[in-house]
Design a protein around this motif. Sequence first.
Motif, PDB file in Angstrom:
ATOM      1  N   UNK A  21      38.693 -33.738  22.527  1.00 56.74           N
ATOM      2  CA  UNK A  21      39.150 -34.549  23.650  1.00 56.74           C
ATOM      3  C   UNK A  21      39.860 -35.821  23.202  1.00 56.74           C
ATOM      4  N   UNK A  22      39.386 -36.441  22.136  1.00 60.83           N
ATOM      5  CA  UNK A  22      40.028 -37.668  21.670  1.00 60.83           C
ATOM      6  C   UNK A  22      41.474 -37.413  21.269  1.00 60.83           C
ATOM      7  N   UNK A  26      45.077 -38.784  23.085  1.00 54.88           N
ATOM      8  CA  UNK A  26      46.145 -39.430  22.309  1.00 54.88           C
ATOM      9  C   UNK A  26      47.465 -38.682  22.459  1.00 54.88           C
ATOM     10  N   UNK A  27      47.416 -37.360  22.466  1.00 52.60           N
ATOM     11  CA  UNK A  27      48.636 -36.555  22.602  1.00 52.60           C
ATOM     12  C   UNK A  27      49.322 -36.784  23.946  1.00 52.60           C
ATOM     13  N   UNK A  28      48.562 -37.218  24.943  1.00 45.39           N
ATOM     14  CA  UNK A  28      49.132 -37.505  26.269  1.00 45.39           C
ATOM     15  C   UNK A  28      49.548 -38.966  26.399  1.00 45.39           C
ATOM     16  N   UNK A 101      31.626 -37.207  24.895  1.00 43.70           N
ATOM     17  CA  UNK A 101      32.103 -38.013  26.025  1.00 43.70           C
ATOM     18  C   UNK A 101      33.335 -38.743  25.559  1.00 43.70           C
ATOM     19  N   UNK A 102      34.294 -38.797  26.479  1.00 45.30           N
ATOM     20  CA  UNK A 102      35.582 -39.350  26.135  1.00 45.30           C
ATOM     21  C   UNK A 102      36.115 -40.159  27.334  1.00 45.30           C
ATOM     22  N   UNK A 103      36.587 -41.354  27.042  1.00 40.17           N
ATOM     23  CA  UNK A 103      37.168 -42.210  28.077  1.00 40.17           C
ATOM     24  C   UNK A 103      38.529 -42.670  27.592  1.00 40.17           C
ATOM     25  N   UNK A 104      39.515 -42.485  28.448  1.00 41.64           N
ATOM     26  CA  UNK A 104      40.861 -42.938  28.131  1.00 41.64           C
ATOM     27  C   UNK A 104      41.484 -43.567  29.356  1.00 41.64           C
ATOM     28  N   UNK A 105      42.595 -44.250  29.156  1.00 41.68           N
ATOM     29  CA  UNK A 105      43.299 -44.843  30.307  1.00 41.68           C
ATOM     30  C   UNK A 105      44.790 -44.845  30.030  1.00 41.68           C
ATOM     31  N   UNK A 106      45.537 -44.929  31.149  1.00 44.05           N
ATOM     32  CA  UNK A 106      47.004 -45.003  31.060  1.00 44.05           C
ATOM     33  C   UNK A 106      47.421 -46.341  30.551  1.00 44.05           C
TER      34      UNK A 106
END
Length: 106
Positions: A21-22, A26-28, A101-106
């Motif tokens: 997921x990490x 990053x790829x997005x 668990x993975x948290x990302x933001x725009x």
Amino acid sequence: MYTVKETIENIGQDPYIAFKLDQLVKEQNLELIHFENKDVYLGKSDPLSKEFLWDVFSIFKTAQNLIQEPLNCTAETFPLFLDKLYKELQKQPDAIWSFSKCVGKK
């Protein structure tokens, strides 16, 4: 449980996607805020381990239509498989359920 892994792969899904997921975040081009892998030992008696044991059991129960044939079970014998699975997951050395668990933001 290679049969379950193979079944997941045969329907075009990645059984290890949670551990990637990490990289997917990053790829997005999203900012990775937090990524963590955890192991829960299903044979322990603490509340978290018991909850995950029930979750694993429920996942297999819900997936009956998908995994019963590859496991050489019938509708009649699948409950016996579930009973044995539940007992085996609690034996020493502990079965491990890994999650991410993975948290990302725009």
